[in-house]
Enzyme design. Structure first.
Site, PDB file in Angstrom:
ATOM      1  N   HIS A 202       0.800  -1.237   0.000  1.00  0.00           N
ATOM      2  CA  HIS A 202       0.000   0.000   0.000  1.00  0.00           C
ATOM      3  C   HIS A 202       0.827   1.279   0.000  1.00  0.00           C
ATOM      4  O   HIS A 202       0.284   2.357  -0.171  1.00  0.00           O
ATOM      5  CB  HIS A 202      -0.977   0.016   1.179  1.00  0.00           C
ATOM      6  CG  HIS A 202      -0.322   0.349   2.500  1.00  0.00           C
ATOM      7  ND1 HIS A 202       0.360  -0.580   3.226  1.00  0.00           N
ATOM      8  CD2 HIS A 202      -0.235   1.512   3.184  1.00  0.00           C
ATOM      9  CE1 HIS A 202       0.827  -0.012   4.323  1.00  0.00           C
ATOM     10  NE2 HIS A 202       0.502   1.260   4.322  1.00  0.00           N
TER      11      HIS A 202
HETATM   12  C1  UD1 Z   1      -2.176   5.360   6.225  1.00  0.00           C
HETATM   13  C2  UD1 Z   1      -0.904   5.814   6.946  1.00  0.00           C
HETATM   14  C3  UD1 Z   1       0.121   4.690   6.915  1.00  0.00           C
HETATM   15  C4  UD1 Z   1      -0.452   3.385   7.426  1.00  0.00           C
HETATM   16  C5  UD1 Z   1      -1.719   3.062   6.631  1.00  0.00           C
HETATM   17  C6  UD1 Z   1      -2.361   1.772   7.099  1.00  0.00           C
HETATM   18  C7  UD1 Z   1      -0.465   8.236   6.728  1.00  0.00           C
HETATM   19  C8  UD1 Z   1       0.395   9.255   6.088  1.00  0.00           C
HETATM   20  N1  UD1 Z   1      -0.304   6.963   6.306  1.00  0.00           N
HETATM   21  O1  UD1 Z   1      -1.822   5.180   4.854  1.00  0.00           O
HETATM   22  O2  UD1 Z   1       1.198   5.054   7.736  1.00  0.00           O
HETATM   23  O3  UD1 Z   1       0.478   2.355   7.237  1.00  0.00           O
HETATM   24  O4  UD1 Z   1      -2.626   4.150   6.804  1.00  0.00           O
HETATM   25  O5  UD1 Z   1      -3.380   1.374   6.247  1.00  0.00           O
HETATM   26  O6  UD1 Z   1      -1.241   8.568   7.595  1.00  0.00           O
HETATM   27  N2  UD1 Z   1      -8.988   4.657   1.502  1.00  0.00           N
HETATM   28  C9  UD1 Z   1     -10.261   4.150   1.373  1.00  0.00           C
HETATM   29  N3  UD1 Z   1     -10.920   3.759   2.514  1.00  0.00           N
HETATM   30  C10 UD1 Z   1     -10.359   3.869   3.745  1.00  0.00           C
HETATM   31  C11 UD1 Z   1      -9.066   4.410   3.839  1.00  0.00           C
HETATM   32  C12 UD1 Z   1      -8.389   4.793   2.708  1.00  0.00           C
HETATM   33  O7  UD1 Z   1     -10.818   4.009   0.297  1.00  0.00           O
HETATM   34  O8  UD1 Z   1     -11.014   3.498   4.733  1.00  0.00           O
HETATM   35  C13 UD1 Z   1      -8.269   5.051   0.266  1.00  0.00           C
HETATM   36  C14 UD1 Z   1      -8.484   6.472  -0.119  1.00  0.00           C
HETATM   37  O9  UD1 Z   1      -8.663   6.534  -1.503  1.00  0.00           O
HETATM   38  C15 UD1 Z   1      -7.194   7.173   0.241  1.00  0.00           C
HETATM   39  C16 UD1 Z   1      -6.173   6.056   0.172  1.00  0.00           C
HETATM   40  O10 UD1 Z   1      -6.879   4.864   0.461  1.00  0.00           O
HETATM   41  O11 UD1 Z   1      -6.880   8.221  -0.628  1.00  0.00           O
HETATM   42  C17 UD1 Z   1      -5.048   6.237   1.151  1.00  0.00           C
HETATM   43  O12 UD1 Z   1      -5.562   6.408   2.477  1.00  0.00           O
HETATM   44  P1  UD1 Z   1      -4.778   7.296   3.563  1.00  0.00           P
HETATM   45  O13 UD1 Z   1      -5.440   7.177   4.867  1.00  0.00           O
HETATM   46  O14 UD1 Z   1      -4.536   8.658   3.038  1.00  0.00           O
HETATM   47  O15 UD1 Z   1      -3.356   6.622   3.647  1.00  0.00           O
HETATM   48  P2  UD1 Z   1      -2.962   5.089   3.742  1.00  0.00           P
HETATM   49  O16 UD1 Z   1      -2.296   4.733   2.466  1.00  0.00           O
HETATM   50  O17 UD1 Z   1      -4.086   4.232   4.209  1.00  0.00           O
END
Ligand code: UD1
Length: 350
Positions: A202
Site C-alpha cells: 500500500h
Molecule cells: C495510512 C498511513 C500509513 C499506514 C496506513 C495503514 C499516513 C500518512 N499513512 O496510509 O502510515 O500504514 O494508513 O493502512 O497517515 N482509503 C479508502 N478507505 C479507507 C481508507 C483509505 O478508500 O477506509 C483510500 C483512499 O482513496 C485514500 C487512500 O486509500 O486516498 C489512502 O488512504 P490514507 O489514509 O490517506 O493513507 P494510507 O495509504 O491508508
C-alpha cells in the site's frame, strides 16, 4: 486522570485495543476517531473484533491530500480538546492523525504522550517519517517500544522524556493468536496450511509509479505458491488507474482481513510479502519468514535475526528471495512478552 486517545488509521486501532483494556479501572479514558480510515473493513471491524469501546468522538475527516486531511483533523481536534480538557493526549504511531493531534495538543499546552516513539526509517520520502520525527520532538512523554527506539531518541536529545515500555502490538497479537487457536478457525479462502503466501502492498513508493507496481505484481504472480493479496483500497484504486490487473498468475485478490483472520492467515502461511510496518513484526512474532518491499525498515530486529529480508532496488530478485529457505529458529524477544499496555498506563499515571 483523564486520558484522550486519538486514532484514525487501521494500525492505530490495533494498538488502541490493549491500551483501552489496560485503562479500565485505572484512568478515565476517552477516544477520538479522526475518520482517516472509514471503510468498514479498514475501521469498524477492528473495534468490534478487538473489543474496543465505541469512539466518544468521530471527526469523519476521510481521505485527502496531506495538508487538507491533516488540517481538517487539526481544526476538529482543537474543539474536542477544548471541550474535554484532558490531562494527557495520547497519540499512536506515525500517521497524519498522529501529527494532527500532536500539533493540536502542544498549541493548547496539553501534555502529549507518543506511543511507539523513536522508530526511524531515516527515509525522508515517507510521510510516516515526517510524522514520527515531528511528533516525537513535540511530545512530553515518549513511550518507546524497543531498545533501538530508545537509542534513536537519546541521539536526538530526547532521553529525559523517554520510557521503554515494550511493544503493544505484541500484547494484542499474542492475545488474538490464543483466541483464534482456541476457536480452531479454518484458514481463510480455503488455502492449504503452509502452502500459500500472504501479501499486502500500500505504500505510495510502491503503488504510485505504474512501472514499479507492475514489476511487483509480476514478481508476486511468478511465485511457486498461491499469493493471498489482501488489497488495501489505495492499491485497488491505483492498479485500476494504471490499467494493471492484480489477479494474475499465482495472485488471489481478497479484501483486507479483520485482525483475527489476518493473524490466522499469516500464522498458517509459508511467508509474508509486504511493505507494511506492522505486518513485518507480526510475521516475525508468528515465526513466518517475511520479505519487505522497502529500502529500509523501522523494525530492524526482524532483519538482524534473519526473519525479514528487504528488497527494493533489485525487484528482479523478489521472487527468489521470497522462495528462500526458512531461517534459523530463534527465541529472541526484542518486542517484549506482551505486557506493554499496562506499562504505558503506569507511565501516564506517574
Ligand atoms: C495510512 C498511513 C500509513 C499506514 C496506513 C495503514 C499516513 C500518512 N499513512 O496510509 O502510515 O500504514 O494508513 O493502512 O497517515 N482509503 C479508502 N478507505 C479507507 C481508507 C483509505 O478508500 O477506509 C483510500 C483512499 O482513496 C485514500 C487512500 O486509500 O486516498 C489512502 O488512504 P490514507 O489514509 O490517506 O493513507 P494510507 O495509504 O491508508
Amino acid at each position: 486522570m483523564r486520558i484522550l486517545s486519538v486514532v484514525g488509521a487501521r494500525p492505530q486501532f490495533v494498538k488502541l485495543a490493549p491500551i483501552a483494556a489496560a485503562m479500565k479501572g485505572r484512568a478515565d479514558h476517552l477516544i477520538v476517531h479522526t475518520g482517516q480510515h472509514y471503510d468498514a473493513l479498514m475501521s469498524d471491524v477492528f473495534f468490534s473484533d478487538l473489543g474496543i469501546p465505541e469512539p466518544d468522538f468521530n471527526l469523519g475527516v476521510g481521505s485527502g491530500k496531506h495538508g487538507q486531511q491533516t488540517g481538517a483533523m487539526l481544526t476538529g481536534l482543537e474543539e474536542i480538546f477544548e471541550q474535554v480538557r484532558p490531562d494527557w493526549v495520547l497519540v499512536y504511531g506515525d500517521t497524519n492523525s498522529t501529527l494532527a493531534a500532536a500539533v493540536a495538543a502542544v498549541k493548547m499546552h496539553i501534555p502529549l504522550a507518543h506511543l511507539e516513539a523513536g522508530l526511524r526509517s531515516f527515509n525522508r520520502r515517507m510521510p510516516e517519517e515526517h510524522n514520527r520525527v515531528l511528533t516525537d520532538h513535540a511530545s512530553d512523554l515518549l513511550l518507546a517500544p524497543t531498545k533501538v527506539a530508545v537509542d534513536h531518541l537519546s541521539r536526538e536529545g530526547l532521553a529525559e522524556r523517554t520510557v521503554l515500555v515494550g511493544d503493544v502490538m505484541t500484547d494484542v497479537l499474542f492475545r488474538t493468536r490464543a483466541a483464534v487457536e482456541a476457536r480452531g478457525e479454518a484458514v481463510p479462502f480455503g488455502m492449504s496450511p503452509g502452502n500459500y503466501y500472504v501479501s499486502t502492498i500500500h505504500r505510495p513508493d510502491n503503488t504510485d509509479d505504474p512501472d514499479r507496481l507492475k514489476l511487483i505484481i509480476e514478481s508476486l504472480a511468478a511465485l511457486d505458491k498461491p499469493v493471498l493479496l489482501l488489497a488495501h483500497p489505495r492499491l485497488v484504486g491505483l492498479a485500476e488507474r494504471h490499467g494493471l490487473e492484480l489477479e494474475t498468475g499465482s495472485i488471489r485478490v481478497a479484501s483486507p482481513l479483520a485482525y483475527p483472520q489476518l493473524v490466522n492467515a499469516v500464522s498458517h502461511s509459508a511467508g509474508v510479502v509486504t511493505d507494511s510496518g506492522g505486518l513485518q513484526k507480526e510475521a516475525f512474532l508468528l515465526r513466518v519468514p517475511c520479505t519487505t518491499i522497502r529500502p529500509e525498515t523501522e523494525w530492524v530486529e526482524t532483519v538482524d535475526l534473519g526473519w525479514n529480508v528487504l528488497v527494493s532496488e533489485d525487484l528482479a530478485s523478489l521472487t527468489s528471495v521470497v522462495q528462500r529457505p526458512a531461517p534459523q529458529p530463534t527465541d529472541a524477544a526484542p518486542y517484549g512478552e506482551g505486557a506493554a499496555a499496562q506499562q504505558v498506563v503506569s507511565a501516564l499515571l506517574r
